[in-house]
Design a protein around this motif. Structure first.
Motif, PDB file in Angstrom:
ATOM      1  N   ALA A 267      22.235  29.913  21.299  1.00 27.41           N
ATOM      2  CA  ALA A 267      22.009  29.712  19.861  1.00 27.41           C
ATOM      3  C   ALA A 267      21.921  28.227  19.533  1.00 27.41           C
ATOM      4  O   ALA A 267      21.112  27.816  18.689  1.00 27.41           O
ATOM      5  CB  ALA A 267      23.135  30.365  19.075  1.00 27.41           C
ATOM      6  N   LEU A 268      22.746  27.414  20.207  1.00 28.82           N
ATOM      7  CA  LEU A 268      22.695  25.974  19.959  1.00 28.82           C
ATOM      8  C   LEU A 268      21.328  25.408  20.344  1.00 28.82           C
ATOM      9  O   LEU A 268      20.729  24.615  19.595  1.00 28.82           O
ATOM     10  CB  LEU A 268      23.795  25.265  20.760  1.00 28.82           C
ATOM     11  N   LEU A 269      20.823  25.842  21.512  1.00 30.27           N
ATOM     12  CA  LEU A 269      19.496  25.363  21.940  1.00 30.27           C
ATOM     13  C   LEU A 269      18.425  25.809  20.940  1.00 30.27           C
ATOM     14  O   LEU A 269      17.536  25.032  20.570  1.00 30.27           O
ATOM     15  CB  LEU A 269      19.171  25.889  23.341  1.00 30.27           C
ATOM     16  N   GLY A 270      18.530  27.064  20.483  1.00 27.29           N
ATOM     17  CA  GLY A 270      17.568  27.574  19.499  1.00 27.29           C
ATOM     18  C   GLY A 270      17.640  26.800  18.199  1.00 27.29           C
ATOM     19  O   GLY A 270      16.618  26.404  17.637  1.00 27.29           O
ATOM     20  N   LEU A 271      18.866  26.556  17.726  1.00 27.29           N
ATOM     21  CA  LEU A 271      19.038  25.814  16.467  1.00 27.29           C
ATOM     22  C   LEU A 271      18.489  24.399  16.585  1.00 27.29           C
ATOM     23  O   LEU A 271      17.877  23.873  15.653  1.00 27.29           O
ATOM     24  CB  LEU A 271      20.520  25.731  16.106  1.00 27.29           C
ATOM     25  N   THR A 272      18.724  23.787  17.752  1.00 28.82           N
ATOM     26  CA  THR A 272      18.223  22.421  17.962  1.00 28.82           C
ATOM     27  C   THR A 272      16.703  22.401  17.849  1.00 28.82           C
ATOM     28  O   THR A 272      16.123  21.529  17.198  1.00 28.82           O
ATOM     29  CB  THR A 272      18.647  21.909  19.363  1.00 28.82           C
ATOM     30  N   LEU A 273      16.078  23.395  18.473  1.00 28.64           N
ATOM     31  CA  LEU A 273      14.614  23.457  18.436  1.00 28.64           C
ATOM     32  C   LEU A 273      14.125  23.718  17.018  1.00 28.64           C
ATOM     33  O   LEU A 273      13.185  23.063  16.547  1.00 28.64           O
ATOM     34  CB  LEU A 273      14.123  24.547  19.392  1.00 28.64           C
ATOM     35  N   VAL A 274      14.780  24.654  16.335  1.00 25.96           N
ATOM     36  CA  VAL A 274      14.357  24.973  14.963  1.00 25.96           C
ATOM     37  C   VAL A 274      14.488  23.737  14.079  1.00 25.96           C
ATOM     38  O   VAL A 274      13.589  23.422  13.294  1.00 25.96           O
ATOM     39  CB  VAL A 274      15.205  26.140  14.396  1.00 25.96           C
ATOM     40  N   SER A 275      15.603  23.018  14.217  1.00 22.07           N
ATOM     41  CA  SER A 275      15.808  21.835  13.373  1.00 22.07           C
ATOM     42  C   SER A 275      14.774  20.757  13.690  1.00 22.07           C
ATOM     43  O   SER A 275      14.391  19.979  12.827  1.00 22.07           O
ATOM     44  CB  SER A 275      17.220  21.285  13.564  1.00 22.07           C
ATOM     45  N   TRP A 276      14.296  20.740  14.935  1.00 23.65           N
ATOM     46  CA  TRP A 276      13.268  19.767  15.310  1.00 23.65           C
ATOM     47  C   TRP A 276      11.899  20.181  14.754  1.00 23.65           C
ATOM     48  O   TRP A 276      11.056  19.342  14.446  1.00 23.65           O
ATOM     49  CB  TRP A 276      13.213  19.642  16.829  1.00 23.65           C
ATOM     50  N   LEU A 277      11.704  21.488  14.608  1.00 23.31           N
ATOM     51  CA  LEU A 277      10.414  21.980  14.107  1.00 23.31           C
ATOM     52  C   LEU A 277      10.326  21.969  12.578  1.00 23.31           C
ATOM     53  O   LEU A 277       9.273  22.241  12.024  1.00 23.31           O
ATOM     54  CB  LEU A 277      10.173  23.417  14.605  1.00 23.31           C
ATOM     55  N   MET A 278      11.423  21.670  11.921  1.00 25.71           N
ATOM     56  CA  MET A 278      11.414  21.691  10.451  1.00 25.71           C
ATOM     57  C   MET A 278      10.504  20.596   9.902  1.00 25.71           C
ATOM     58  O   MET A 278      10.251  19.604  10.581  1.00 25.71           O
ATOM     59  CB  MET A 278      12.839  21.493   9.931  1.00 25.71           C
ATOM     60  N   PRO A 279      10.014  20.776   8.664  1.00 21.73           N
ATOM     61  CA  PRO A 279       9.176  19.720   8.074  1.00 21.73           C
ATOM     62  C   PRO A 279       9.920  18.383   8.051  1.00 21.73           C
ATOM     63  O   PRO A 279      11.151  18.350   7.907  1.00 21.73           O
ATOM     64  CB  PRO A 279       8.920  20.219   6.648  1.00 21.73           C
ATOM     65  N   GLU A 280       9.160  17.300   8.179  1.00 17.54           N
ATOM     66  CA  GLU A 280       9.773  15.988   8.381  1.00 17.54           C
ATOM     67  C   GLU A 280      10.747  15.596   7.265  1.00 17.54           C
ATOM     68  O   GLU A 280      11.793  15.015   7.524  1.00 17.54           O
ATOM     69  CB  GLU A 280       8.683  14.919   8.501  1.00 17.54           C
ATOM     70  N   ASP A 281      10.407  15.959   6.022  1.00 16.94           N
ATOM     71  CA  ASP A 281      11.266  15.524   4.914  1.00 16.94           C
ATOM     72  C   ASP A 281      12.559  16.338   4.820  1.00 16.94           C
ATOM     73  O   ASP A 281      13.472  15.953   4.089  1.00 16.94           O
ATOM     74  CB  ASP A 281      10.501  15.567   3.577  1.00 16.94           C
ATOM     75  N   THR A 282      12.635  17.453   5.548  1.00 12.73           N
ATOM     76  CA  THR A 282      13.880  18.234   5.514  1.00 12.73           C
ATOM     77  C   THR A 282      14.623  18.168   6.853  1.00 12.73           C
ATOM     78  O   THR A 282      15.678  18.752   6.999  1.00 12.73           O
ATOM     79  CB  THR A 282      13.580  19.720   5.202  1.00 12.73           C
ATOM     80  N   ARG A 283      14.052  17.430   7.804  1.00 22.65           N
ATOM     81  CA  ARG A 283      14.653  17.370   9.141  1.00 22.65           C
ATOM     82  C   ARG A 283      15.909  16.502   9.126  1.00 22.65           C
ATOM     83  O   ARG A 283      15.953  15.494   8.434  1.00 22.65           O
ATOM     84  CB  ARG A 283      13.630  16.764  10.101  1.00 22.65           C
ATOM     85  N   LEU A 284      16.910  16.938   9.873  1.00 22.80           N
ATOM     86  CA  LEU A 284      18.155  16.158   9.904  1.00 22.80           C
ATOM     87  C   LEU A 284      18.148  15.108  11.012  1.00 22.80           C
ATOM     88  O   LEU A 284      18.971  14.197  11.016  1.00 22.80           O
ATOM     89  CB  LEU A 284      19.350  17.099  10.101  1.00 22.80           C
ATOM     90  N   TRP A 285      17.217  15.249  11.977  1.00 30.03           N
ATOM     91  CA  TRP A 285      17.154  14.264  13.065  1.00 30.03           C
ATOM     92  C   TRP A 285      16.317  13.078  12.567  1.00 30.03           C
ATOM     93  O   TRP A 285      15.149  12.952  12.904  1.00 30.03           O
ATOM     94  CB  TRP A 285      16.517  14.865  14.313  1.00 30.03           C
TER      95      TRP A 285
END
Lengths: 554, 233
Positions: free
Chosen positions: B157-175
């Motif tokens: 789940a952590l790996l999945g969440l990391t990928l999802v957070s990376w795929l989020m639109p740039e203005d909502t991304r936490l990275w």
């Protein structure tokens, strides 16, 4: 009465029974694998990654094929985790000893785990097929590489086999997640440092996937066929590695030997160095000359495309023509050429790790050079505007490459010059999306612009230049852009009439922005905000020597 | 009382905790940052990416810390579940912290060509949030899942969440990266995730039987004779 006699099954019937057990186990494991949340979520994330990566770019099939394989790495990682968990199920539930007492040997169970991975391949094909269906409907250019298309599903197979092999040789649930991140690091580091470049040598082809890293496919020599063979050989080898954990038999050892030989041969063929004809500069020169011979006439211009990119000519013409119709007949370019170029820059740097080795192509004062990229959806206006601005700049006497003099590479600035306003207005009024794009960029960049009182130079506006690939950079003033936006808010025919009436003065390099604004019936303070002020070179004073890119355009 | 219990739990927990993932995860984390740190072409953004990969690796190694094959046995001991889990997490935090310092040290000692420095505090906050969300997921999966081993699904789940957070639109991304407009806002969110993860971890680590058992016991326990008489009357 006859006494029953125990008859030992012969070898053939034993083998038939083993095959039927294997088939039954593989079917069950395959079904379970397909229903595992990790695999289903992995498939969804792969599709999401494919769409996300290409949402704002027009379909170029010889790049999309690699993007599909890259996105399927997510499903491959999920399959690795899922098969590993499946192969470790008996250990997790402490039923290893119970299973050992069954007639089915552990070797058959491992074979079943390996065979079950095949069930995920149709899912991978389905995900990739869905993406391709969407891309092919969007007027694609170029053709995909068939080997690249097959690479993605084979990567998924590879992931599954790694999972089983790890479960047999390192039977701990902690290993697989760390292996996934380890492989991700390997991919990240190799692709970051050498993916899409030839500078790192060919060793990078030993990793599962080598990306293109925004380099055009036409300039890369990708041994896709050998790489696919290499991946298939790795799959076979990993299968044998998993089986070798159990009692070895001659078949497994022979298969492992063949797999190793295949890995060596296919891997070796991938590592062959490039010959002289495969060097990126050589390929670029060949493509450039091919583009020069592949021209079509549209309206007032000649459009030359790299072979395979011809469908884009209509898109280019639809943005170029609205600029040309606003230019007085006597002043327009004699023969506008829109020639697709790899990029203005020589591609030495793809083959060399020394950026200084790059020299530049000849700057242009007579043609506009769209690149090998085009946008789609929300990404398209930047490309449309970039191309229209290249044409508009040419019509007002500015080199789209920012050339300072014929023998000098450019970057010059049109800030403070009246023709900058004209060029930006011409580009802004060309098409439905361009006015909105220019307005948005001005609004966005006014807030972040450095004050000229602090920097000593006029605030500039920056555009995504990928619509037209310049050799150098032609800079535009933010104040001129703001004035162009004001012109866009007025009746366009009236503005066009004024521009046509004063064309010669407006496009004279000596005409300042203030003088142009007066001619265009805009107040002299137009375009000025607290941050969008401008200073001419004279106002800066002779002692002020700024960076080269602020040299006023001749 | 609780502190004394925690100290007594230390020795058995040292033996019970799964230390195996720390070595490969830590080695990989250090290798990843070393590879990027020695690359002259790698700028601040690439270095931050490498440090973030190291953070995810360290969180992965912690995902298995709650896995307890003797959970049913130890449930009958007087020490509460939350205390047992807290001791496990604190024990594992020790090598994680040492490895994290190592990761930052490797990155900081390689000079950057650009005049900027690694945002150590912000990256440490990100590590804390990633670790806490992993702990929370593992605790939730053990409590409501079918197994006492939540490490594997939590790490997936952590790996999945990391990928999802990376795929989020740039203005909502936490990275995000230093200099981006949403740098501060993103780190406020990292703080929120850290606290939310902690709350979920604590909530999922409360004795599951306590409230239900109390209700059942109240209903079924034999009543005191005097009380019964009162009710009868």
């Amino acid at each position: 009465m006859a006494t029953p006699v125990a008859v030992a099954p012969d070898r053939r019937s034993r083998s038939r029974a083993g095959a039927s057990t294997l088939s039954a186990l593989a079917r069950i494991e395959g079904r379970r694998l397909l229903l595992r949340p990790a695999v289903l979520i992995g498939a969804a994330l792969s599709l999401l990654a494919m769409v996300k990566m290409s949402w704002t770019t027009a379909p170029v099939l010889n790049r999309d094929d690699t993007a599909v394989s890259g996105a399927l790495l997510v499903l491959a990682a999920a399959t690795l985790l899922a098969t590993n968990a499946a192969a470790l199920r008996s250990r997790r539930r402490a039923t290893d000893e119970l299973l050992d007492s069954m007639p089915t040997p552990a070797r058959v169970r491992t074979l079943a785990d390996l065979s079950s991975v095949v069930a995920v391949v149709p899912l991978a094909v389905l995900v990739a097929g869905g993406f391709w269906w969407w891309r092919v409907r969007g007027d694609p250019v170029t053709s995909p590489d068939l080997f690249e298309l097959v690479t993605g599903p084979v990567l998924v197979l590879l992931g599954g086999f790694v999972g089983v092999a790890l479960a047999r040789w390192a039977p701990s649930p902690t290993v697989a997640p760390i292996a996934v991140v380890g492989l991700a690091i390997l991919e990240f580091v190799v692709n970051f440092s050498t993916g899409g470049y030839e500078s790192g040598g060919r060793v990078k082809w030993l990793i599962p996937l080598v990306g293109q890293q925004d380099s055009p496919r036409e300039l890369l020599v990708r041994p896709t066929g050998w790489h696919l063979g290499y991946l298939v050989a790795l799959v076979a080898l990993l299968g044998c590695v998993g089986l070798l954990r159990h009692q070895t038999n001659r078949q497994t050892v022979t298969a492992a030997g063949v797999a190793v030989a295949m890995v060596v041969v296919t891997g070796g063929f991938q590592l062959r160095p490039l010959n002289a004809g495969q060097q990126p500069d050589e390929l670029a020169a060949r493509l450039t000359s091919a583009a020069q011979e592949n021209c079509q006439r549209r309206g007032g211009g000649t459009y030359c495309a790299v072979p395979g990119y011809e469908p884009w000519i209509d898109a280019w013409a639809s943005r170029v023509e609205p600029v040309l119709v606003r230019v007085p007949q006597r002043s327009g370019p004699e023969q506008l050429t829109v020639r697709q170029d790899i990029s203005g820059v020589s591609w030495h740097f793809i083959g060399s790790s020394e950026p200084e080795a790059a020299d530049f192509a000849m700057p242009t004062t007579s043609e506009v050079r769209p690149g090998l990229w085009w946008g789609r959806g929300s990404g398209e206006p930047a490309f449309q505007f970039g191309l229209a601005l290249g044409v508009a700049s040419l019509t007002v006497g500015l080199s789209p490459d920012g050339v300072v003099s014929p023998d000098r590479q450019g970057s010059c600035s049109s800030a403070g010059q009246g023709r900058g306003v004209v060029a930006l207005w011409l580009a802004g009024q060309a098409g439905d999306d361009n006015p909105q794009y220019l307005r948005r960029e001005v609004r966005r960049q006014v807030d972040g612009a450095a004050s000229p009182e602090v920097s000593g130079f006029p605030a500039e506006i920056y555009f995504h230049w990928r619509g037209a690939q310049p050799v150098g950079v032609l800079h535009y003033g933010l104040r001129e852009a703001a004035a162009a936006v004001q012109l866009l808010d007025q009746p366009q025919d009236e503005v066009a009439a004024l521009v046509a009436q004063h064309w010669d003065i407006l496009t004279d390099p000596a005409t300042t922005t203030d003088q142009a604004l007066t001619l265009l019936d805009l107040p002299a303070a137009s375009g000025t905000t607290s941050t969008v002020q401008t200073q001419t070179t004279d106002e800066r004073g002779p002692g002020t020597t700024g960076p080269d890119y602020f040299t006023p355009c001749p | 009382m609780i502190l004394r219990q925690a100290v007594r739990l230390l020795r058995p927990m040292v033996r019970a905790v799964n230390w195996v993932p720390v070595a490969p995860a830590g080695t990989l984390a250090l290798l990843a940052v070393w590879l990027i740190a020695r690359d002259d072409l790698a700028g601040l953004e690439e270095r931050i990416v490498a440090v973030r990969i190291a953070a995810v690796l360290l969180a992965l190694s912690m995902a298995f810390v709650l896995d307890d094959t003797t959970a049913e046995l130890s449930a009958s001991t007087p020490s509460p579940l939350l205390l047992r889990r807290s001791v496990r997490v604190l024990l594992m935090l020790l090598p994680t912290a040492i490895l994290w310092i190592g990761v930052l040290w490797v990155m900081v000692r390689a000079p950057l060509t650009e005049p900027s420095s690694l945002p150590i505090v912000a990256l440490t906050l990100e590590l804390g949030a990633v670790v806490m969300i992993t702990m929370a997921m593992a605790a939730v999966l053990i409590r409501w899942g079918s197994s006492d081993l939540g490490g594997l699904p939590a790490s997936a789940a952590l790996l999945g969440l990391t990928l999802v957070s990376w795929l989020m639109p740039e203005d909502t991304r936490l990275w995000v990266y230093p200099g981006q407009a949403n740098w501060t806002a993103a780190h406020v969110w990292w703080g929120v995730i850290l606290v939310a993860g902690l709350v979920v971890f604590v909530w999922s680590s409360l004795e599951p039987a306590t409230s239900q058992a109390a209700t059942v016991l109240r209903k079924t326990a034999p009543q005191h004779p005097q009380e019964r008489d009162r009710v009868d009357r």
